[in-house]
Structures are given as structure tokens and as C-alpha cells.
Scaffold this motif. Structure first.
Motif, mmCIF file in Angstrom:
data_model
loop_
_atom_site.group_PDB
_atom_site.id
_atom_site.type_symbol
_atom_site.label_atom_id
_atom_site.label_comp_id
_atom_site.label_asym_id
_atom_site.label_seq_id
_atom_site.Cartn_x
_atom_site.Cartn_y
_atom_site.Cartn_z
ATOM 1 N N ALA A 43 0.817 -1.215 0.000
ATOM 2 C CA ALA A 43 0.000 0.000 0.000
ATOM 3 C C ALA A 43 0.852 1.268 0.000
ATOM 4 O O ALA A 43 0.323 2.375 0.131
ATOM 5 C CB ALA A 43 -0.931 0.004 1.217
ATOM 6 N N LEU A 44 2.167 1.126 -0.164
ATOM 7 C CA LEU A 44 3.053 2.287 -0.220
ATOM 8 C C LEU A 44 3.225 2.739 -1.667
ATOM 9 O O LEU A 44 3.334 1.907 -2.582
ATOM 10 C CB LEU A 44 4.429 1.935 0.353
ATOM 11 N N ALA A 45 3.267 4.044 -1.867
ATOM 12 C CA ALA A 45 3.566 4.553 -3.206
ATOM 13 C C ALA A 45 4.985 4.163 -3.607
ATOM 14 O O ALA A 45 5.265 3.907 -4.781
ATOM 15 C CB ALA A 45 3.395 6.070 -3.235
ATOM 16 N N SER A 46 5.895 4.093 -2.608
ATOM 17 C CA SER A 46 7.274 3.685 -2.839
ATOM 18 C C SER A 46 7.883 3.335 -1.482
ATOM 19 O O SER A 46 7.376 3.763 -0.441
ATOM 20 C CB SER A 46 8.082 4.819 -3.484
ATOM 21 N N PRO A 47 8.982 2.574 -1.446
ATOM 22 C CA PRO A 47 9.653 2.303 -0.174
ATOM 23 C C PRO A 47 10.089 3.579 0.538
ATOM 24 O O PRO A 47 10.122 3.630 1.770
ATOM 25 C CB PRO A 47 10.859 1.457 -0.592
ATOM 26 N N ALA A 48 10.409 4.615 -0.247
ATOM 27 C CA ALA A 48 10.810 5.884 0.356
ATOM 28 C C ALA A 48 9.689 6.473 1.213
ATOM 29 O O ALA A 48 9.943 7.106 2.241
ATOM 30 C CB ALA A 48 11.218 6.879 -0.734
ATOM 31 N N GLU A 49 8.428 6.264 0.800
ATOM 32 C CA GLU A 49 7.300 6.738 1.604
ATOM 33 C C GLU A 49 7.280 6.021 2.950
ATOM 34 O O GLU A 49 7.001 6.626 3.995
ATOM 35 C CB GLU A 49 5.990 6.489 0.863
ATOM 36 N N GLY A 50 7.590 4.726 2.946
ATOM 37 C CA GLY A 50 7.653 3.979 4.192
ATOM 38 C C GLY A 50 8.759 4.489 5.096
ATOM 39 O O GLY A 50 8.588 4.584 6.322
ATOM 40 N N LEU A 51 9.902 4.830 4.520
ATOM 41 C CA LEU A 51 11.003 5.392 5.309
ATOM 42 C C LEU A 51 10.588 6.719 5.939
ATOM 43 O O LEU A 51 10.941 7.015 7.082
ATOM 44 C CB LEU A 51 12.237 5.586 4.432
ATOM 45 N N GLU A 52 9.843 7.505 5.187
ATOM 46 C CA GLU A 52 9.385 8.798 5.702
ATOM 47 C C GLU A 52 8.447 8.589 6.889
ATOM 48 O O GLU A 52 8.538 9.291 7.907
ATOM 49 C CB GLU A 52 8.680 9.572 4.597
ATOM 50 N N ILE A 53 7.533 7.612 6.782
ATOM 51 C CA ILE A 53 6.625 7.314 7.898
ATOM 52 C C ILE A 53 7.415 6.860 9.111
ATOM 53 O O ILE A 53 7.166 7.276 10.244
ATOM 54 C CB ILE A 53 5.620 6.221 7.478
ATOM 55 N N LEU A 54 8.399 6.021 8.870
ATOM 56 C CA LEU A 54 9.164 5.424 9.950
ATOM 57 C C LEU A 54 10.062 6.431 10.662
ATOM 58 O O LEU A 54 10.210 6.404 11.892
ATOM 59 C CB LEU A 54 10.010 4.276 9.392
ATOM 60 N N PRO B 71 17.890 2.286 -0.957
ATOM 61 C CA PRO B 71 19.115 2.634 -0.220
ATOM 62 C C PRO B 71 19.525 4.090 -0.349
ATOM 63 O O PRO B 71 19.944 4.718 0.636
ATOM 64 C CB PRO B 71 20.167 1.692 -0.817
ATOM 65 N N ASP B 72 19.424 4.651 -1.550
ATOM 66 C CA ASP B 72 19.827 6.049 -1.716
ATOM 67 C C ASP B 72 18.896 6.986 -0.947
ATOM 68 O O ASP B 72 19.340 7.986 -0.361
ATOM 69 C CB ASP B 72 19.847 6.421 -3.198
ATOM 70 N N GLU B 73 17.609 6.681 -0.949
ATOM 71 C CA GLU B 73 16.655 7.498 -0.185
ATOM 72 C C GLU B 73 16.936 7.393 1.311
ATOM 73 O O GLU B 73 16.792 8.372 2.057
ATOM 74 C CB GLU B 73 15.228 7.046 -0.486
#
Length: 376
Positions: free
Chosen positions: A174-185, A209-211
Motif C-alpha cells: 500500500a506504499l507509493a514507494s519504499p521511500a514513503e515507508g522510510l518517511e513514515i518510519l 538505499p539512496d533514499e
């Protein structure tokens, strides 16, 4: 000696012996009542446990038969359960969903829906206390149902809740991208994560990884030492998957006041030996001179991970003057793993420490060979 005398009590003169006798009687009665209540409660709890175990066995058998049968027909079965039986079925469902995944878990997730767990999770997210909210998110992860989270008027407010939300959205795509998950976390994170949260961070960082590095560069100075050490540990696992990330924040962490952070930074840098900026001689000299033996040990292992001639030479010279036994052994262990690339004079220079590490490495090689033979 018997206490003598009288005491004025409620306008009357009462002998002390009478008062003491009454107090002793009251204490005795209290002990008898307390004993009776304790025994009664124990008997009641044992009776309830026996009944519950009997219910559990029946529910477990029926649940498994239906789950692995052709048509579970959960609706009719759940409608016929008592409150106690529904509670036991819910407990069993949680246990099985922790162990099963894929097609085997799908019928069980359907049972969770019939039991009303997604609706209960939404209510708990909106009105429950922190424990209830975490339980709700845990159920949604197990059931792979993000919809109740989206429908609830709820925002995560603790690191544990942020990790659970990120994991829920990750597990359900349900994430637009893994980066969105990192932002939530990591959006408001300052304190360390649980093991579950750190595992979630690793999963997301591995896909972006870069994000992950970009977020760390921006925010690492606001994180607690424990959280920064966790992020460094994760980033060390990313290694060569970092293409454009600036590792200056990792090297800067080697100057952190907390030795745990410095040690974590050294372990992370073990994966980045291919970066040319790490080959500066002044950088290496400063690193191996850290006042903490724990950090020096991590630095020695970092140099061993790099494994090139320059790094191993720096490591060997540092070990010559190392006076902490544990750091010395960590360094010689790292050096022994690269013994095919170093000068043959190392054993004589390092003496007993080299002999110990060599013996352990030889034993490990033999043990691994035996294990491989047995498995083969």
C-alpha cells in the motif's frame, strides 16, 4: 514479663491484656480469611483454566479441519460460538498467523474478517490507548488489511506505532514507494526502535538505499545515540547498493560523543572500503587512536573488511601498540582472516594473540567442513 496496666478507651478503663487479646484475635481471623480467599481464588482459576483448555482443544480441532478443508464456511461456525469460544478462536488465529504465510494463511485471514477483527481494529485505532492501538495494527498486519487503518481517524504518535504502520503498508503493497515507508518510519523519530522496527527499517532501506542515505544526511544529528546506531547498522548492510549516497555523515559519526555510535559507524564503514575518501592516512590514523577500546576493536574489524594492503598494514601497526586484550583479539581475528595477503612476519610481531586467533580460525574451518559434510 506480662504487660500490666489499663488504657482509657471510649470513656472506659480497659486492661491492656484484653486489648492485646482482641488484636491477636482480629489478626488471626484476618489470616484465616486471607488464606480462605487465596485458596478459593486459586481453585476458581484452576477450574476456569481446565474449562478453557477443554474448549481450546475442541476449537483448535474444528478450526484446523475447516482451515485445511475444501470449504471452511466460517460464518455458520462463528455464529454458533459462545463468547468464550470466540475468544479462544481469536487467540488460536493469532498464533497460527504468526507461523503461516501465503496460501496456507489465506483461509485463516478470512476467519479474522468473520470474527470482526478488522472492524475492532479500526475502533481501537480511533479510541484505544497505545497498547490497544499497537494490537490493532498487529492484527491488520497479520490479516494483511490496510483498509481499516485508512478509514480510521488516526495518526501514529510513537516510534512503535510508526514502525507498525510502515510495516502494515509495506506488507500490503500500500506504499507509493519504499521511500514513503522510510518517511513514515523516520519522520518524527528520535528514540530507538524495537527489533521489529529495526527489521522494518532494514526491509525498506534495502529497497530504497539512496533514499535512506538522503534521509540520514538530513536528520542524523537530531536522532538519539541509540537510534543513530541502529540506522548505521542498517546502512552498513546496504554496502555497494549505495550508488550516489554521501557517506560524510557516517564518517562524521566517528567523532560522536557516544562510543556506541562511533563503533556502529566503524562497522558500517566496513562495507564502504571501495570509497576513495576513506583512504586518507590522517583519517585512518585518527580512527585507530580512538580512546575507546570498543571503538578501536570495531575499527580493526573495519580495516580487516577492507582487506587491501594499505588497510592491513595500518591494522598491523595499530595492533603492535594495542594494550587492551579484547580489542587486540578482535584485531588479530580480522587480520588472520586476511593472512594470505599480509607479510609473513605478522605472527612473530603479534605473538600469543596471533596464535590464539589462528587456532580459532583453524577450528572454525574444520567445524564448518564437518558441518558441510554432514549436511551433504
Amino acid at each position: 514479663m506480662m504487660m500490666q496496666g489499663n488504657v482509657a478507651l471510649f470513656g472506659q478503663t480497659v486492661p491492656v491484656t484484653v486489648i492485646l487479646t482482641v488484636l491477636g484475635l482480629l489478626v488471626g481471623i484476618g489470616l484465616v480469611v486471607s488464606f480462605a480467599l487465596t485458596m478459593g481464588l486459586s481453585s476458581y482459576l484452576a477450574f476456569v483454566a481446565d474449562r478453557r483448555e477443554g474448549v481450546r482443544s475442541d476449537i483448535q480441532s474444528e478450526l484446523l479441519n475447516r482451515a485445511f478443508g475444501e470449504d471452511p464456511d466460517w460464518g455458520d461456525w462463528v455464529d454458533g460460538l459462545s463468547d468464550r469460544e470466540r475468544h479462544v478462536a481469536t487467540e488460536l488465529l493469532g498464533e497460527y498467523l504468526r507461523e503461516l504465510d501465503g496460501s496456507e494463511a489465506e483461509p485463516l485471514r478470512d476467519l479474522g474478517t468473520v470474527l470482526g477483527l478488522p472492524k475492532q481494529a479500526q475502533r481501537d485505532l480511533e479510541r484505544g490507548h497505545m497498547y490497544e492501538r499497537l494490537q490493532a495494527l498487529t492484527w491488520l498486519i497479520r490479516l494483511k488489511q490496510p483498509e481499516p487503518y485508512f478509514a480510521a481517524s488516526y495518526e501514529p504518535s510513537t516510534p512503535a506505532e510508526q514502525a507498525a504502520v510502515a510495516r502494515l503498508l509495506y506488507e500490503t503493497d500500500a506504499l507509493a514507494s519504499p521511500a514513503e515507508g522510510l518517511e513514515i518510519l523516520l519522520a518524527e523519530a528520535s528514540q530507538e526502535f524495537s527489533v521489529f522496527g529495526q527489521d522494518t527499517l532494514f526491509r525498506l532501506a534495502s529497497e530504497a538505499p539512496d533514499e535512506m542515505f538522503a534521509l540520514a544526511i538530513e536528520r542524523y544529528q537530531t536522532w538519539s545515540p541509540a537510534l543513530l546506531a541502529q540506522v548505521l547498522l542498517v546502512c552498513g548492510q546496504l554496502g555497494t547498493s549505495i550508488r550516489a549516497g554521501d557517506i560524510a555523515w557516517v564518517t562524521a559519526s566517528l567523532d560522536h560523543d557516544d562510543e556506541g555510535v562511533r563503533a556502529a559507524a566503524a562497522r558500517a564503514l566496513g562495507s564502504f572500503g571501495w570509497k576513495p575518501q576513506l583512504r586518507d592516512s590522517m583519517f585512518l590514523a585518527r580512527s585507530t587512536a580512538d580512546p575507546s577500546s570498543r571503538v578501536r576493536g570495531a575499527i580493526y574489524e573495519m580495516l580487516g573488511e577492507w582487506g587491501d594492503e594499505e588497510a592491513l598494514t595500518v591494522l598491523l601497526y595499530a595492533l603492535v601498540s594495542e594494550d587492551d586484550p579484547r580489542a587486540l583479539v578482535r584485531g588479530t581475528n580480522a587480520l588472520v582472516r586476511r593472512r594470505d595477503r599480509i607479510d609473513t612476519g605478522a605472527p612473530a610481531i603479534l605473538g600469543p594473540a596471533w596464535a590464539w586467533s589462528s587456532e580459532q580460525a583453524s577450528y572454525d574451518t574444520v567445524a564448518r567442513g564437518r558441518t558441510g559434510t554432514m549436511e551433504g
